[in-house]
Scaffold this active site. Structure first.
Site, PDB file in Angstrom:
ATOM      1  N   GLU A 157      31.436 -61.577  82.745  1.00 42.67           N
ATOM      2  CA  GLU A 157      32.022 -62.934  82.792  1.00 42.67           C
ATOM      3  C   GLU A 157      31.402 -63.847  81.733  1.00 42.67           C
ATOM      4  O   GLU A 157      31.984 -64.869  81.373  1.00 42.67           O
ATOM      5  CB  GLU A 157      31.871 -63.550  84.195  1.00 42.67           C
ATOM      6  CG  GLU A 157      30.520 -64.159  84.520  1.00 42.67           C
ATOM      7  CD  GLU A 157      29.461 -63.146  84.939  1.00 42.67           C
ATOM      8  OE1 GLU A 157      29.667 -61.935  84.696  1.00 42.67           O
ATOM      9  OE2 GLU A 157      28.426 -63.564  85.491  1.00 42.67           O
TER      10      GLU A 157
ATOM     11  N   HIS B 111      26.812 -58.793  82.997  1.00 46.98           N
ATOM     12  CA  HIS B 111      27.645 -59.987  83.220  1.00 46.98           C
ATOM     13  C   HIS B 111      28.836 -60.054  82.269  1.00 46.98           C
ATOM     14  O   HIS B 111      28.833 -60.841  81.324  1.00 46.98           O
ATOM     15  CB  HIS B 111      26.795 -61.255  83.071  1.00 46.98           C
ATOM     16  CG  HIS B 111      25.851 -61.491  84.203  1.00 46.98           C
ATOM     17  ND1 HIS B 111      26.224 -62.172  85.350  1.00 46.98           N
ATOM     18  CD2 HIS B 111      24.568 -61.108  84.392  1.00 46.98           C
ATOM     19  CE1 HIS B 111      25.195 -62.212  86.190  1.00 46.98           C
ATOM     20  NE2 HIS B 111      24.180 -61.568  85.634  1.00 46.98           N
TER      21      HIS B 111
ATOM     22  N   CYS C 258      26.738 -58.258  89.193  1.00 51.24           N
ATOM     23  CA  CYS C 258      25.363 -58.720  89.448  1.00 51.24           C
ATOM     24  C   CYS C 258      25.034 -58.676  90.942  1.00 51.24           C
ATOM     25  O   CYS C 258      24.828 -57.603  91.481  1.00 51.24           O
ATOM     26  CB  CYS C 258      25.120 -60.102  88.847  1.00 51.24           C
ATOM     27  SG  CYS C 258      23.340 -60.470  88.773  1.00 51.24           S
TER      28      CYS C 258
END
Ligand code: MN
Length: 238
Positions: free
Chosen positions: A215, A213, A110
């Site tokens: 994560e 993303h 990001c």
């Protein structure tokens, strides 16, 4: 005892209002799951400290966070640009430079792709909705592990080698993005509206960055797991 787990230094998240450094579990869990040992770095732009961190760590994760200061890519800050964090910009500039010099594996997520692109001479959209409007949802509502648009890997890039060249379903939580790609980077994945959502630096051991993303999606999404694994494996080999 073997060589030990590769140590991944994670750029700290900064909450300016609370005067706090913090961390999202997904960054750490994604690295642990991939066989790495994550540590959160101190927020510092001291070159001696950064040189020592470069020695200690086998790889570096450039995390999400505040908007990159537009002065980094030669623009004035527009009202649509969000909060910036000069301490992170300053730290990451020196950390990126030192990590590239030592050919340490680097993974950007990001803000990570945005910062790396700007630091290497590219530019950013300060605000996608007003500067590159499209039908694509780039700023989804929770839950953040649900895919909301596709990206198509660019043929003959490491991402296509890892994940194939069919469109990937990804989550999306960003209001800025790469506008002009830095000369030393190559696009690895593109959204249907033309936004570059992944890039890498050819000729390097591992400098990859993605706009989505992993994560948030590493528990359910195999592609996210593979991304963390590719990064940690590169750090292991270093
Ligand atoms: Mn997106």
């Amino acid at each position: 005892m073997g060589m030990g787990l590769p140590i991944i230094g994670i750029v700290p998240l900064v909450d300016i209002q609370r005067n706090s450094y913090w961390m999202l579990p997904g960054y750490m869990k994604g690295i642990v799951e991939a066989g790495g040992l994550p540590i959160m770095l101190p927020l510092t732009d001291d070159l001696d400290q950064i040189e020592q961190l470069i020695t200690i760590c086998n790889g570096f994760l450039f995390t999400g966070g505040q908007d990159v200061a537009p002065t980094l890519y030669g623009e004035n800050k527009l009202p649509v640009c969000g909060e910036c964090c000069s301490e992170r910009d300053s730290m990451e500039m020196k950390l990126l430079d030192a990590a590239i010099n030592q050919d340490k594996p680097i993974f950007g997520i990001c803000r990570g792709i945005q910062f790396i692109n700007a630091a290497l001479g590219g530019t950013l959209y300060q605000d996608l909705p007003s500067q590159h409007s499209s039908m694509i949802e780039h700023h989804q509502s929770p839950p953040y592990d649900v895919p909301v648009h596709t990206v198509t890997p660019v043929l003959a890039t490491p991402l296509a080698t890892l994940l194939g060249s069919s469109p990937l379903a990804v989550n999306s939580y960003h209001h800025q993005a790469v506008k002009r790609l830095a000369p030393s980077l190559s696009a690895m994945a593109v959204a249907p509206d033309g936004i570059i959502e992944a890039a890498f630096m050819p000729g390097r051991r591992f400098l990859w960055a993605v706009q989505w993303h992993p994560e948030f999606s590493h528990e359910a999404d195999q592609n996210s797991k593979k991304l963390f694994k590719a990064f940690v494996d590169a750090a292991q080999e270093h």
